[in-house]
Design an enzyme around this catalytic site. Structure first.
Site, short mmCIF file in Angstrom:
data_model
loop_
_atom_site.label_atom_id
_atom_site.label_comp_id
_atom_site.label_asym_id
_atom_site.label_seq_id
_atom_site.Cartn_x
_atom_site.Cartn_y
_atom_site.Cartn_z
N HIS A 1 -2.66 -0.16 -6.92
CA HIS A 1 -2.54 -0.50 -5.50
C HIS A 1 -3.93 -0.80 -4.96
O HIS A 1 -4.92 -0.18 -5.36
CB HIS A 1 -1.92 0.68 -4.72
CG HIS A 1 -1.44 0.31 -3.36
ND1 HIS A 1 -2.29 0.26 -2.27
CD2 HIS A 1 -0.21 -0.04 -2.89
CE1 HIS A 1 -1.58 -0.08 -1.19
NE2 HIS A 1 -0.33 -0.27 -1.53
N ASP B 1 6.22 -0.14 -4.83
CA ASP B 1 6.91 -1.42 -4.97
C ASP B 1 7.71 -1.49 -6.27
O ASP B 1 8.80 -2.07 -6.31
CB ASP B 1 5.91 -2.58 -4.93
CG ASP B 1 5.16 -2.63 -3.61
OD1 ASP B 1 5.83 -2.64 -2.57
OD2 ASP B 1 3.92 -2.65 -3.62
#
Length: 431
Positions: free
Chosen positions: A307, A365
């Site tokens: 991330h 995600d």
């Protein structure tokens, strides 16, 4: 807010003293608001990665430590113990509600879930194959044409009504966009269902038969909503704040945020993850793609791992993994090659030293994409679901900014590298 420290900046024979503010969490902030007036210079910060554009009390992130707090409460605790509308209340009003406050808030949201009947005609102006995000941007922007009694941003009560309407109606609008895209009739909201179950019902029910929402799927969806509710000053939130600084109405501001979220580098990450799983195709091809991910000369990247903000681990991923496991246990993966690839890719990545060393752990995600795929949503609906989840965060940030006495219209500066003064030449003399 009073500065307890200062910094001195010296250049071109000038010396400027700049205040330094200390937040309750995070790094100190150097106040450069008078830099141009006193020094005739701007700062240069493409992407605003080192610039605090506002002060806020809503959300705090420490990417190095893997911390995400909403009003001081860790996201893990909220996702495990709370539910989405309670988190909405927390973000909007700053405190967790008592039982009476929560009941009143849930009732107000529930009573606003229907949209104006004429909005149905608005949907029919879109092509059937329009991306649901395109529909969402248009319809949310059009809300300002239907709800004239909540457009005055200077009226606290109208701001409150607009906030409730947006939180209540976004699931209905997103579900309508989905139904329209697959040629099925719209399903009206049901006041006897909770927020997440109502959304699933509007997406998957049909008039011809009864549809019962599985509580495991409803809980997984509720967690997706919670884990995407707010994420500090990201691109779409900053877009909402910039739009609101001009005095734009709340529906226009949220439509601007949805448009920004549509970008694949922002809200499209879980869709990109599923598209990557489709590219891999089958479990036996995973080693090939793992090798490609490790090859610095290969442009392939594993989507859904690591991330930009969280340099250690994504605190949202732990809870989302639990939900993904529950959903897959309920629905199984035997008949879905994508989910088989996802589970094996997760297993390998969590055991591979390369991924551990690079801190490329599965992020929110990755797991939200798995849940939505297993639930039956097409990838085109992943970002609209993200948008309806994030709406409360955008509204909370919008309300905070509108109430800020220091608010000014946003006006970033630039480092100009173009031509200087040139005189106009008539076309017959050019060449």
């Amino acid at each position: 807010m009073e500065a307890k420290k200062t910094a001195k900046l010296s250049f071109d024979g000038k010396e400027i003293e700049l205040p330094i503010y200390s937040p309750t969490a995070g790094p100190d902030v150097l106040d450069i608001r008078k830099l141009y007036a006193q020094g005739d210079v701007f700062t240069y910060d493409p992407g605003f990665t080192s610039t605090a554009a506002c002060d806020s009390t809503i959300t705090f992130i420490d990417g190095d430590e893997g911390i995400l707090l909403h009003r001081g409460y860790p996201i893990g605790q909220l996702a495990a113990k709370s539910h989405y509308l309670e988190v909405c209340y927390l973000l909007l009003y700053g405190e967790l509600p008592d039982a009476k406050q929560l009941e009143d808030f849930e009732t107000r949201v529930t009573r606003h879930t229907m949209v104006h009947e004429q909005m149905h005609n608005f949907f029919r102006g879109f092509r059937r194959d329009a991306h649901p995000m395109a529909t969402l941007v248009g319809v949310v922007g059009a809300m300002s044409a239907f709800y004239h009694d909540s457009l005055d941003i200077n009226d606290p009560w109208q701001r409150e009504v607009a906030a409730i309407r947006l939180i209540a109606k976004l699931p209905t609008i997103a579900a309508m966009a989905y139904k329209y895209s697959i040629g099925q009739p719209f399903v009206y909201p049901r006041n006897d269902l909770d927020y997440a179950a109502n959304f699933l019902h509007m997406c998957f029910a049909v008039p011809a038969e009864k549809y019962n929402v599985d509580p495991i799927l409803a809980r997984a969806m509720d967690r997706i909503f919670i884990l995407h509710a707010d994420h500090e000053q990201n691109a779409s939130t900053s877009t909402v704040r910039l739009a609101s600084s001009s005095g734009a109405n709340p529906f226009a501001c949220i439509a601007a945020g949805i448009a920004c979220l549509w970008g694949p580098a922002h809200g499209g990450a879980n869709q990109a993850c599923l598209e990557m799983l489709k590219e891999i195709g089958s479990v036996d091809r995973i080693p090939e793609f793992i090798a490609r991910a490790k090859d610095k000369n290969d442009p392939f990247r594993l989507m859904g791992f690591g991330h930009r903000v969280y340099k250690n681990f994504d605190p949202r991923a732990t809870v989302m993994k639990q939900s993904a496991d529950e959903v897959l246990d309920l629905l199984g993966v035997e008949n879905n090659p994508l989910l088989q690839v996802a589970k094996e890719l997760e297993r390998i990545a969590l055991q591979d030293e390369y991924f551990a060393e690079k801190k490329l752990f599965p992020n929110v995600d990755f797991y939200s994409g798995i849940i939505l795929e297993a639930t039956g949503f097409p990838t085109s609906m992943f970002t609209p679901i993200f948008a309806l989840s994030r709406t409360v965060g955008w509204i909370s940030q919008w309300k905070e900014q509108i109430a800020d006495p220091q608010m000014k219209i946003g006006r970033p500066r630039q480092l100009y590298l173009g031509e200087t003064h040139r005189d106009y030449v008539d076309i017959e003399n050019r060449g």
